[in-house]
Design an enzyme around this catalytic site. Structure first.
Site, short mmCIF file in Angstrom:
data_model
loop_
_atom_site.label_atom_id
_atom_site.label_comp_id
_atom_site.label_asym_id
_atom_site.label_seq_id
_atom_site.Cartn_x
_atom_site.Cartn_y
_atom_site.Cartn_z
CB SER A 297 -4.75 1.66 3.97
OG SER A 297 -3.88 0.95 3.10
CE LYS B 169 -4.34 2.12 -0.47
NZ LYS B 169 -3.77 0.88 -0.20
CB SER C 158 -0.96 -0.03 1.14
OG SER C 158 -2.08 -0.83 0.92
#
Length: 477
Positions: free
Chosen positions: A311, A114, A111
């Site tokens: 997230s 991101k 993640s």
């Protein structure tokens, strides 16, 4: 080189000097709901600037790379991190490289992808951009068409506001449509999902990712990021609709008195020409394509905050599509990946250090080098791209918010990092990552990325990542 740092209060497009290290009260930015329902739902107000901590002093003693190496080498070698660790640490004020290991080699980012999604969508769309969900008259009498505009944060009704505070609401849209229809009885709801193209799941997603609640099928119309209920759990467990757009259409149909059996996917008619003359307005009837209602999301900067703090994989994919749409590219997984890469290049970043298959990092086929993440964070901390500074207000804060809320609590030495490490986490099977900024005891702002692969236990691997960041905070070096 970075000539200045920016104050990271959440003002769309604003920049000054300094760096905050605690989050603002997200749930209070948008103010109270209006006392009476407007004829047309008013746009969500811009967030109120909220100072959150004094700026870091850029005049503190700069860390010595040799001292940083001595402090970090034993921690980077921790067995809990697995067989391969990629790290880079940079002084954000000067761009001085303080530490690196495999920094230019790409690895699975999870993640922390991101971070790139946030940077590219803020650059492509700007912090103030809003996403529209519209309803128009269909081609048949009584038919209404709800058109997905790519807003994954759309709520069902006021009670949903705790998931995405200030989100546009489906019940507001339904009230507008019923008023616009007047005496015309709605008989059918058509759901237009034509904004996005291509497959609804990405290469590299696991077969259980949707079933486990990690993500939903990526469609341009959904409520609560595809969730059946407005709940959020850090590690999945949020049940999602199997067809988020159709489920949203059925919820909307119920609100305007149309049976679920009369809901289907289709395409909106071309927008009708408008005759502005007073006589035409007085005698007009509803024509195919006439707009019956519209709601707008909060500003893009707010959506980016939610994506980073929670997230949220679905929100990230929707934002990737916005980068593609802004570039005139195909709004698909492939188109978003290409547009994001192009946007990174336009920002002067080494886009060749990333291979993207999605915008969320859920794909195990993504590869990113820590050098790219650190350069992106350093650029965001500088004065040249003020829109990117908004990234920092969304990054989770150690011991305080988001996916770092419960971290840096043990051992006791790590508690000194609470409130002063702001970073995006990342986890996949055997992959644990952390990328963000921190303030040392000498009040220097450092940008860092730590990407570990092969750790057998996610809990101990995350603790080992925290040890590295906490050591940077404490050592001064």
């Amino acid at each position: 080189m970075v000539s200045a740092l920016v104050i990271l209060t959440l003002v769309a497009g604003a920049a000054a000097v300094g760096l905050v290290v605690r989050p603002g009260p997200v749930d209070e930015w948008l103010g109270a709901e209006p006392a009476t329902a407007p004829t047309t739902a008013a746009p969500t107000p811009e967030p109120t600037p909220t100072p959150v901590l004094l700026a870091a002093d850029v005049d503190g003693s700069a860390p010595d790379p040799a001292a940083v190496k001595a402090a970090l080498d034993p921690l980077v070698d921790a067995p809990a991190l697995g067989s391969t660790v990629h790290v880079q640490v940079v002084d954000a004020a000067t761009g001085t490289l303080l530490y690196e290991r495999n920094a230019d080699k790409m690895t699975t980012p999870a993640s922390t992808t991101k971070v790139l999604t946030a940077a590219t969508v803020l650059a492509a769309r700007g912090p103030a951009h809003r996403l529209e969900t519209r309803v128009v008259a269909g081609s048949r009498p009584g038919e209404v068409v709800i058109i997905g505009g790519g807003d994954p944060t759309l709520a069902v009704e006021e009670d949903d506001k705790d998931l995405f505070p200030g989100a546009a609401r489906l019940d507001d849209l339904a009230a507008q449509v019923k008023k616009a229809l007047g005496g015309t009885k709605p008989t059918r709801v058509t759901v237009d999902t034509s904004l996005f193209t291509g497959p609804e799941t990405a290469p590299g997603w696991g077969s259980g990712d949707i079933a486990d609640g990690q993500v939903a099928r990526i469609q341009p119309l959904m409520v609560n990021a595809g969730r059946i209920e407005p709940v959020h759990n850090e590690y999945g467990g949020d049940p999602r609709h199997s067809d988020p757009a159709l489920a949203t259409g059925k919820l909307f149909a119920k609100m305007i008195g149309v049976p679920a059996s009369a809901v289907a996917k289709g395409k909106a008619p071309e927008t009708a020409a408008v005759d502005p003359s007073p006589s035409a307005a007085a005698s007009a009837t509803i024509a195919p394509g006439d707009e019956l209602g519209k709601v707008e999301s909060p500003p893009m900067v707010q959506i980016v905050d939610w994506m980073l703090q929670m997230s949220d994989n679905v929100v990230a994919e929707a934002l990737g599509r916005q980068v593609a749409l802004a570039a005139g590219a195909e709004p698909s997984f492939k188109g978003a990946a290409t547009a994001m890469t192009d946007q990174l290049t336009e920002l002067g970043l080494p886009a060749e250090l990333a291979v993207l298959n999605d915008a969320s990092g859920l794909s195990n086929r993504n590869t990113i080098a820590p050098e790219l993440l650190v350069k992106t964070l350093t650029l965001a901390a500088g004065a040249d791209q003020p829109a990117l500074s908004n990234i920092f207000n969304g990054l989770p804060v150690a011991g305080w918010s988001g996916t770092l809320e419960t971290r840096f609590a043990t051992p006791s030495a790590n508690e000194t990092a609470q409130g002063v490490v702001r970073a995006k986490t990342g986890s996949l099977s055997g992959v644990n990552t952390l990328a963000g900024v921190l303030v040392t005891r000498e009040r220097r702002v450092l940008a860092f990325a730590i990407m570990a692969k092969g750790g057998a236990n996610a809990i101990t691997a995350r603790a080992a990542l925290d040890d590295i960041a906490a050591r940077l905070v404490a050592c001064g070096c």
